[in-house]
Motif scaffolding. Structure first.
Motif, PDB file in Angstrom:
ATOM      1  N   GLY A 185       0.808  -1.220   0.000  1.00 31.39           N
ATOM      2  CA  GLY A 185       0.000   0.000   0.000  1.00 31.39           C
ATOM      3  C   GLY A 185       0.832   1.256   0.000  1.00 31.39           C
ATOM      4  O   GLY A 185       0.299   2.361  -0.038  1.00 31.39           O
ATOM      5  N   VAL A 186       2.141   1.130   0.057  1.00 31.18           N
ATOM      6  CA  VAL A 186       3.033   2.287   0.068  1.00 31.18           C
ATOM      7  C   VAL A 186       3.821   2.313  -1.242  1.00 31.18           C
ATOM      8  O   VAL A 186       4.549   1.368  -1.545  1.00 31.18           O
ATOM      9  N   PRO A 187       3.663   3.358  -2.070  1.00 19.17           N
ATOM     10  CA  PRO A 187       4.455   3.429  -3.300  1.00 19.17           C
ATOM     11  C   PRO A 187       5.912   3.704  -2.977  1.00 19.17           C
ATOM     12  O   PRO A 187       6.297   3.838  -1.809  1.00 19.17           O
ATOM     13  N   ALA A 188       6.724   3.785  -4.019  1.00 20.80           N
ATOM     14  CA  ALA A 188       8.133   4.107  -3.812  1.00 20.80           C
ATOM     15  C   ALA A 188       8.251   5.410  -3.025  1.00 20.80           C
ATOM     16  O   ALA A 188       7.545   6.391  -3.283  1.00 20.80           O
ATOM     17  N   VAL A 189       9.130   5.402  -2.050  1.00 18.53           N
ATOM     18  CA  VAL A 189       9.267   6.533  -1.133  1.00 18.53           C
ATOM     19  C   VAL A 189      10.516   7.331  -1.507  1.00 18.53           C
ATOM     20  O   VAL A 189      11.600   6.762  -1.658  1.00 18.53           O
ATOM     21  N   ASP A 190      10.357   8.627  -1.660  1.00 22.00           N
ATOM     22  CA  ASP A 190      11.484   9.514  -1.938  1.00 22.00           C
ATOM     23  C   ASP A 190      12.001  10.088  -0.623  1.00 22.00           C
ATOM     24  O   ASP A 190      11.233  10.642   0.174  1.00 22.00           O
ATOM     25  N   CYS A 191      13.302   9.957  -0.416  1.00 22.78           N
ATOM     26  CA  CYS A 191      13.938  10.464   0.807  1.00 22.78           C
ATOM     27  C   CYS A 191      14.997  11.500   0.427  1.00 22.78           C
ATOM     28  O   CYS A 191      15.807  11.260  -0.476  1.00 22.78           O
ATOM     29  N   ALA A 192      14.980  12.612   1.107  1.00 26.64           N
ATOM     30  CA  ALA A 192      15.941  13.687   0.845  1.00 26.64           C
ATOM     31  C   ALA A 192      16.858  13.853   2.047  1.00 26.64           C
ATOM     32  O   ALA A 192      16.445  13.700   3.203  1.00 26.64           O
ATOM     33  N   LEU A 193      18.109  14.161   1.763  1.00 25.63           N
ATOM     34  CA  LEU A 193      19.074  14.408   2.826  1.00 25.63           C
ATOM     35  C   LEU A 193      18.607  15.596   3.663  1.00 25.63           C
ATOM     36  O   LEU A 193      18.224  16.641   3.127  1.00 25.63           O
ATOM     37  N   ALA A 194      18.603  15.426   4.982  1.00 26.56           N
ATOM     38  CA  ALA A 194      18.155  16.502   5.866  1.00 26.56           C
ATOM     39  C   ALA A 194      19.115  17.692   5.805  1.00 26.56           C
ATOM     40  O   ALA A 194      20.314  17.543   5.528  1.00 26.56           O
ATOM     41  N   GLU A 195      18.573  18.871   6.070  1.00 28.88           N
ATOM     42  CA  GLU A 195      19.382  20.085   5.984  1.00 28.88           C
ATOM     43  C   GLU A 195      20.509  20.111   7.006  1.00 28.88           C
ATOM     44  O   GLU A 195      21.528  20.765   6.790  1.00 28.88           O
ATOM     45  N   ASP A 196      20.327  19.412   8.131  1.00 31.14           N
ATOM     46  CA  ASP A 196      21.365  19.424   9.163  1.00 31.14           C
ATOM     47  C   ASP A 196      22.312  18.230   9.067  1.00 31.14           C
ATOM     48  O   ASP A 196      23.013  17.906  10.035  1.00 31.14           O
ATOM     49  N   ALA A 197      22.353  17.590   7.901  1.00 31.96           N
ATOM     50  CA  ALA A 197      23.253  16.444   7.728  1.00 31.96           C
ATOM     51  C   ALA A 197      24.705  16.888   7.891  1.00 31.96           C
ATOM     52  O   ALA A 197      25.109  17.934   7.359  1.00 31.96           O
ATOM     53  N   PRO A 198      25.523  16.115   8.616  1.00 32.38           N
ATOM     54  CA  PRO A 198      26.929  16.489   8.812  1.00 32.38           C
ATOM     55  C   PRO A 198      27.673  16.602   7.490  1.00 32.38           C
ATOM     56  O   PRO A 198      27.567  15.720   6.618  1.00 32.38           O
ATOM     57  N   ASP A 199      28.396  17.683   7.335  1.00 32.96           N
ATOM     58  CA  ASP A 199      29.219  17.917   6.139  1.00 32.96           C
ATOM     59  C   ASP A 199      28.411  17.793   4.857  1.00 32.96           C
ATOM     60  O   ASP A 199      28.951  17.416   3.797  1.00 32.96           O
ATOM     61  N   ASP A 200      27.106  18.099   4.936  1.00 29.85           N
ATOM     62  CA  ASP A 200      26.230  18.048   3.755  1.00 29.85           C
ATOM     63  C   ASP A 200      26.251  16.689   3.070  1.00 29.85           C
ATOM     64  O   ASP A 200      26.114  16.590   1.846  1.00 29.85           O
ATOM     65  N   GLY A 201      26.424  15.626   3.866  1.00 28.69           N
ATOM     66  CA  GLY A 201      26.366  14.281   3.308  1.00 28.69           C
ATOM     67  C   GLY A 201      27.679  13.742   2.788  1.00 28.69           C
ATOM     68  O   GLY A 201      27.701  12.679   2.145  1.00 28.69           O
ATOM     69  N   LEU A 202      28.794  14.422   3.052  1.00 31.89           N
ATOM     70  CA  LEU A 202      30.092  13.947   2.578  1.00 31.89           C
ATOM     71  C   LEU A 202      30.394  12.573   3.167  1.00 31.89           C
ATOM     72  O   LEU A 202      30.339  12.360   4.378  1.00 31.89           O
ATOM     73  N   LEU A 203      30.712  11.622   2.291  1.00 28.94           N
ATOM     74  CA  LEU A 203      31.034  10.267   2.729  1.00 28.94           C
ATOM     75  C   LEU A 203      32.532  10.062   2.883  1.00 28.94           C
ATOM     76  O   LEU A 203      33.010   9.526   3.888  1.00 28.94           O
ATOM     77  N   VAL A 204      33.305  10.469   1.871  1.00 22.31           N
ATOM     78  CA  VAL A 204      34.735  10.181   1.893  1.00 22.31           C
ATOM     79  C   VAL A 204      35.436  11.048   0.862  1.00 22.31           C
ATOM     80  O   VAL A 204      34.832  11.488  -0.127  1.00 22.31           O
ATOM     81  N   THR A 205      36.704  11.280   1.106  1.00 24.21           N
ATOM     82  CA  THR A 205      37.589  11.904   0.120  1.00 24.21           C
ATOM     83  C   THR A 205      38.707  10.920  -0.197  1.00 24.21           C
ATOM     84  O   THR A 205      39.376  10.408   0.706  1.00 24.21           O
ATOM     85  N   VAL A 206      38.877  10.635  -1.479  1.00 24.16           N
ATOM     86  CA  VAL A 206      39.938   9.732  -1.920  1.00 24.16           C
ATOM     87  C   VAL A 206      41.046  10.595  -2.527  1.00 24.16           C
ATOM     88  O   VAL A 206      40.869  11.161  -3.612  1.00 24.16           O
ATOM     89  N   PRO A 207      42.173  10.726  -1.839  1.00 25.19           N
ATOM     90  CA  PRO A 207      43.236  11.605  -2.346  1.00 25.19           C
ATOM     91  C   PRO A 207      43.830  11.082  -3.646  1.00 25.19           C
ATOM     92  O   PRO A 207      43.936   9.870  -3.865  1.00 25.19           O
ATOM     93  N   ALA A 208      44.204  12.008  -4.507  1.00 23.40           N
ATOM     94  CA  ALA A 208      44.924  11.658  -5.733  1.00 23.40           C
ATOM     95  C   ALA A 208      46.421  11.722  -5.466  1.00 23.40           C
ATOM     96  O   ALA A 208      46.885  12.546  -4.682  1.00 23.40           O
TER      97      ALA A 208
END
Length: 527
Positions: A185-208
């Motif tokens: 009874g629930v269609p596909a649910v869209d989820c948005a990153l919250a405004e207070d997410a740490p570092d705007d959702g940054l997961l990782v930095t891979v150095p070159a």
């Protein structure tokens, strides 16, 4: 959308095998990955807001993966051990409860932005979960896993990965494992990153690290269909036997090539799923016992993604996936081919030269069906291209004497093929068919949308109308000379370019895009 499962395989074994098989499909379409020394582990808990039917719900999404410690330009790598765990609160679980739903499973599609210096690209990380018992009350955690496409840095800047929007699909998993569950009874649910997410959702930095090969352009994220660069982007020694390029193909800008431009612009900007390609070939005119040459023409394609069909029973021997995309010819901002000349001996003795244009009068639909055999991972892909095309004559010479055809000389309706599924695809249109085969670890033989190749079909040319000026009616002349059934067409599409995730020419990799983001390959017509 729920994947079909073979009755002969236990659920967990089959799910694991299907996931592995899907990854093998992707792996066959990307360059060999380069291994990096050491890994860095990521375990990020990010706040999201999900749009459930009862209203917005705060949820936590925990993303885990392993990345290399560093990367070099031109090296491809895939994050490993990717897990997306969606922690839903009690109010979201209440939306799922009801009926006879005893357990639920999830599929996830997480948009991950890959950035290198000013360039960005978007990768889609997909996953699926095992069925989880639905609690009577309280929170619920759905943990989805899956293999994700590779990424290739194109410069010497660090690569950053940032989580973005999440699509959450929920389907019931019946306790009796019959595979016949009711809808939640629930269609596909869209989820948005919250405004207070740490570092705007940054997961990782891979150095070159230094000493990169000479490459340029944005980081290479997956191409349409959830794949990375298509077959033909791997080492050159595996490219023997592929479609040749026309002489004069330039490795850089396409401005000096003897083909019309084929690029997206400000009025029609590309999306991450956009493709462009050249197509050329021959079309027989049965009445004239001759063929007309179609010069390289630009096709812009609105890419799609392979999906598991939901309207047919599962195939116990194959993984079956379907793709639906749309495209259009593009010439000077119009949906048509460039003008081309056709010369015939009309009635076996009179030389006739006609300048023609094929005009697209409706959507170009591209339907592909891929079947991969579980036993040996051998793949076949069948593709039907459907497009309504009107032939317009813009100039006409008979025995060297120009005849005024006027501005509206054209076939009275679209060229027409016999459609294999007329109930689903009614109306007058051209149908072209292509088939491809691929053994694991080998290049594609035949036609796929990404790699290109030959397409063939047969059309009826309708009567002509609007031809002539003043008292001179040329309709009957052209109809008698050209119109009729049984006209064979053979077209060759070149390798597609994905402008937002381009693959450039290097000593190890065959180019898919020029530096100005046009198709690198100009196909050669085949009879």
């Amino acid at each position: 959308m729920r994947a079909p499962r073979a009755a002969t395989r236990p659920r967990r074994a089959r799910a694991a095998f299907t996931s592995t098989a899907a990854f093998v499909v992707l792996a066959a379409l990307i360059p060999a990955t380069a291994s990096a020394a050491g890994t860095q582990e990521v375990d990020a808990a990010l706040p999201y807001v999900c749009a459930f039917p009862s209203g917005p719900v705060a949820a936590t999404v925990r993303i885990s993966a392993e990345f290399p410690q560093h990367t070099r330009a031109g090296e491809a790598f895939s994050p490993t051990g990717v897990t997306t765990a969606v922690e839903l609160p009690a109010e979201a679980v209440a939306d799922l409860a009801g009926g006879d739903v005893a357990e639920v499973r999830a599929v996830t599609a997480l948009a991950v932005t890959v950035t290198q210096d000013p360039a960005t690209a978007t990768a889609i990380w997909r996953g699926g979960s095992d069925p989880v018992p639905l609690p009577a009350s309280g929170p619920l955690t759905l943990t989805a896993t899956g293999d994700v496409p590779s990424v290739t840095g194109r410069g010497d800047g660090d690569l950053t990965f940032t989580a973005g929007d999440l699509a959450l699909g929920l389907t019931p998993g019946p306790a009796d494992d019959s595979g016949e569950g009711r809808a939640t009874g629930v269609p596909a649910v869209d989820c948005a990153l919250a405004e207070d997410a740490p570092d705007d959702g940054l997961l990782v930095t891979v150095p070159a690290v230094p000493d990169p090969p000479e490459t340029s352009g944005p980081p290479s994220a997956p191409a349409p269909g959830g794949t990375s660069p298509a077959p033909g982007s791997g080492p050159r020694e595996r490219q023997e036997g592929r479609s040749t390029q026309a002489p004069g193909n330039a490795p850089g800008a396409a401005a000096d090539r003897d083909v019309p431009p084929c690029r997206y612009g400000e009025d029609n900007p590309p999306t991450p799923l956009s493709l462009n390609a050249y197509v050329t070939g021959y079309a027989n005119v049965k009445k004239q016992k001759a063929a007309s040459y179609l010069p390289p023409s630009c096709v812009l394609i609105d890419g799609g993604e392979f999906q598991i069909p939901v309207d047919e029973p599962p195939d116990p021997e194959h993984l079956v996936m379907v793709l639906e995309t749309y495209g259009e010819f593009s010439y000077q901002g119009r949906r048509e081919t460039p003008p081309y000349d056709s010369t015939f001996l009309s009635f076996d003795f009179t030389p006739v030269k006609a300048t023609m244009v094929l005009k697209q009068t409706g959507p170009m639909r591209i339907d592909a069906r891929m079947k991969m055999r579980y036993s040996d991972l051998f793949m076949t892909t069948e593709t039907h291209v459907r497009v309504p095309l009107v032939a317009q004559v813009t100039a006409l010479e008979v025995n060297g004497v120009p005849l005024e055809v006027g501005p509206a000389c054209r076939t009275e309706k679209s060229l027409t093929s016999v459609d294999p599924d007329p109930a689903k695809h009614p109306g007058d249109h051209v149908v072209l068919y292509g088939k491809a085969e691929q053994a694991i670890g080998e290049d594609v033989v035949g036609y796929t949308l990404l790699t290109g190749g030959p397409l063939a079909g047969e059309v009826t040319i309708p009567a002509f109308t609007g031809c002539g000026t003043g008292d001179e009616d040329l309709d009957r002349l052209l109809t008698a000379s050209v119109s009729g059934p049984g006209n064979h067409i053979k077209q060759v599409q070149g390798q597609t370019c994905t402008p937002l995730v381009p693959v450039f020419e290097t000593p190890e990799t065959r180019g898919q895009c020029t530096e100005d983001l046009q198709p690198y390959q100009i196909p050669v017509a085949e009879r």
